[in-house]
Design a protein around this motif. Structure first.
Motif, mmCIF file in Angstrom:
data_model
loop_
_atom_site.group_PDB
_atom_site.id
_atom_site.type_symbol
_atom_site.label_atom_id
_atom_site.label_comp_id
_atom_site.label_asym_id
_atom_site.label_seq_id
_atom_site.Cartn_x
_atom_site.Cartn_y
_atom_site.Cartn_z
ATOM 1 N N UNK A 175 0.832 -1.201 0.000
ATOM 2 C CA UNK A 175 0.000 0.000 0.000
ATOM 3 C C UNK A 175 0.871 1.258 0.000
ATOM 4 N N UNK A 176 1.911 1.254 0.811
ATOM 5 C CA UNK A 176 2.822 2.392 0.850
ATOM 6 C C UNK A 176 3.534 2.576 -0.494
ATOM 7 N N UNK A 177 3.925 1.460 -1.103
ATOM 8 C CA UNK A 177 4.596 1.547 -2.396
ATOM 9 C C UNK A 177 3.662 2.099 -3.467
ATOM 10 N N UNK A 178 2.400 1.694 -3.392
ATOM 11 C CA UNK A 178 1.424 2.162 -4.372
ATOM 12 C C UNK A 178 1.180 3.667 -4.219
ATOM 13 N N UNK A 179 1.106 4.123 -2.956
ATOM 14 C CA UNK A 179 0.825 5.525 -2.688
ATOM 15 C C UNK A 179 2.070 6.403 -2.739
ATOM 16 N N UNK B 58 1.850 11.691 9.671
ATOM 17 C CA UNK B 58 0.785 12.632 9.289
ATOM 18 C C UNK B 58 0.040 12.203 8.025
ATOM 19 N N UNK B 59 0.782 11.701 7.020
ATOM 20 C CA UNK B 59 0.105 11.199 5.819
ATOM 21 C C UNK B 59 -0.756 9.990 6.144
ATOM 22 N N UNK B 60 -0.240 9.142 7.032
ATOM 23 C CA UNK B 60 -0.998 7.958 7.425
ATOM 24 C C UNK B 60 -2.270 8.293 8.158
ATOM 25 N N UNK B 61 -2.209 9.329 9.024
ATOM 26 C CA UNK B 61 -3.403 9.738 9.770
ATOM 27 C C UNK B 61 -4.472 10.266 8.820
#
Length: 303
Positions: A40-44, A60-63
């Motif tokens: 998911x992180x790689x995709x985003x 912060x991006x995750x929140x």
């Protein structure tokens, strides 16, 4: 579908606080959970989580991503629920925000009955007297007293909360008993209540024979939470206007005395508020209907 699964796994990691707990609650291997979040992180192309040996924290991006995906996943669950037997057996997480006195004295004591009816609903109960933004705070519905400020929301009036003007016996022995509301401005001390939203104090209202008085009161203490106001009056810090359902037991035990009984405070309307959604989810609908019944039969609330 892999993306949706990754979003669900990420959300569960945030809620559980560790990959291990998330994996256990989802019934998945820890390696699978880790891999899905990494994909998911790689995709985003952003880091959503900070990992340590003991705990996971949200960036912060995750929140921001969690807040938006949580609403999306809830909507997906609601769509599926509307097409399944969830209408009969509502399930899932439900976020409700309620005022402190209503939570302590009315709602929470009745929750065993709610769970007998709806054992599959997981209730996240926010308890405070502060204003809540349903969308920003990701809340499904709110129970609040007072006039509504946000006209775009759906509100169901479920009762009226009478207020009584009271003081402790110790205060009355020390200061005497007020004979008229105007005495609260010079001869007596009040416990005031101020708005969590604006910081401005609410006036003490009195009605009698068509006459309405707004008394600011001379105070040493002002609070913004109902239980604190009750505690302050019980401690003898002044005269206060308290919800009848909160004051009743203390009046019966003689810990409070009603004063200015010929003057009444206009009852405060109590509402259940939720966003305007034509397809109200089964779990929200179940809670709203149950709470409406609860308030309708409560002796401390007027119809």
């Amino acid at each position: 579908m892999d993306q949706i699964q990754s979003m669900r796994v990420f959300a569960r990691v945030v809620e559980a606080g560790t990959f291990t707990r998330a994996a256990e609650s989802l019934g998945l291997p820890k390696g699978t959970v880790t891999r899905l979040v990494q994909h998911l992180e790689a995709r985003l192309k952003v880091r959503l989580l900070n990992r340590t040996t003991r705990r996971v924290t949200v960036t912060p991006d995750g929140a921001a991503y969690y807040e938006r995906t949580s609403r999306l996943l809830n909507d997906l669950d609601d769509i599926e629920a509307s097409m399944s037997n969830a209408r009969v057996n509502p399930s899932g997480r439900l976020r409700v925000d309620v005022g402190t006195s209503v939570a302590r004295l009315i709602l929470i004591p009745a929750l065993p009955d709610f769970y007998v009816r709806y054992p599959d609903i997981q209730l996240d109960l926010g308890v405070s007297d502060r204003p809540v933004d349903l969308v920003t705070d990701n809340v499904d519905c709110v129970i609040r007293g007072g006039e509504l400020l946000e006209q775009s929301l759906v509100a169901r009036r479920v009762g009226n909360m009478p207020l009584v003007t009271v003081a402790s016996p110790a205060y009355l022995r020390r200061q005497g008993t007020p004979a008229h509301p105007s005495e609260l401005e010079d001869r007596h001390t009040t416990v005031n209540y101020f708005s969590s939203r604006t910081g401005r104090p609410y006036a003490n209202l009195f009605e009698k024979d068509g006459e309405t008085l707004e008394i600011s009161g001379r105070y040493q203490l002002s609070v913004n939470e109902a239980n604190a106001a009750l505690a302050a009056v019980l401690a003898g810090l002044g005269v206060g206007q308290i919800g009848l359902f909160g004051a009743a037991e203390h009046l019966e035990r003689g810990e409070l005395v009603q004063v200015l009984a010929g003057w009444t405070h206009p009852p405060i309307p109590l509402h259940i508020v939720y966003p305007p959604n034509r397809h109200l989810s089964a779990k929200v609908r179940a809670f709203v209907e149950w709470a409406t019944e609860l308030f309708a039969r409560h002796p401390g609330l007027q119809g």
